[in-house]
Design a protein around this motif. Sequence first.
Motif: not given
Length: 234
Positions: A10-12, A15-17, A34-46, A82-84, A159-161, A191-193
């Motif tokens: 999580g952040y501060k 928890p996000a995951i 999962g959808a936008n904001g589900a925590g996918k990037s957070t999980l990968i960063r972890g 990473p994403e982007g 992350d979301e290629p 992925e969101q796709n």
Amino acid sequence: MLQVVDLKLGYKGIPAIQGVSFAVKAGEVVAIVGANGAGKSTLIRGISGLLPAMDGSIVFQGTTISNWPAHRIVGQGIAHVPEGRLTFARMTVEQNLALGAFTVPNKAKQEKLYAEVYDMFPRLAERRQQIAGTLSGGEQQMLAIARGLMSDPRLILLDEPSLGLAPKLVSQIFGLIATIKQHGKTILLVEQNVHEALELADRAYVLQTGRMVTEGSGRELLGSELVRKAYLGI
Ligand code: ATP
């Protein structure tokens, strides 16, 4: 190869995951959708060490890597794309690839990696002296993935290629992921796709607001009521 148990991120302190568990076996493509904001990037960063675990454990090839610094995790054989499509825009394709190989000190090994990557991505071989910022969106995503492969990972985290790519390029990128698998790499993809990711994945998990809600083979999830309703609009 990778076991994640009750991981909380999580952040501060928020928890996000919220305690997720999953596994990736050697040679598999595993998708977490999962959808936008589900925590996918957070999980990968972890997993790649960019975000400290609040609780739970991450075991990679028998070694607990939870809360190791990111560079040590790369050295252990995990690459994070990473994403982007974050490439170094003012550097050439080849210079970007060189940066990916910073954990590989052996020159001969590096040469072997360039050859492998150019073999997998002939488009990048043609453009090795081109400035990365002038590549098309699809080519930049290819470069971001290729740079990840230059660390000679056993596990590659994507992350979301397909994010922001036109439909034709989306299939091209998923085709490339299949090629990477054929080269013996293990892949964890978020992925969101959902449709394309499940078609490609050997196994998959669905993440909703920081929790895994279902899992199965890609094919099983494509046919599941929950996935069809919530993500495929069927
Ligand atoms: P997207 O596809 O939109 O990136 P995602 O599934 O990857 O979605 P995350 O980016 O992991 O989702 O975000 C999960 C949750 O964590 C969201 O509620 C988000 O607002 C929050 N979050 C992400 N990054 C931060 C941050 N740096 N600081 C605080 N909260 C964050």
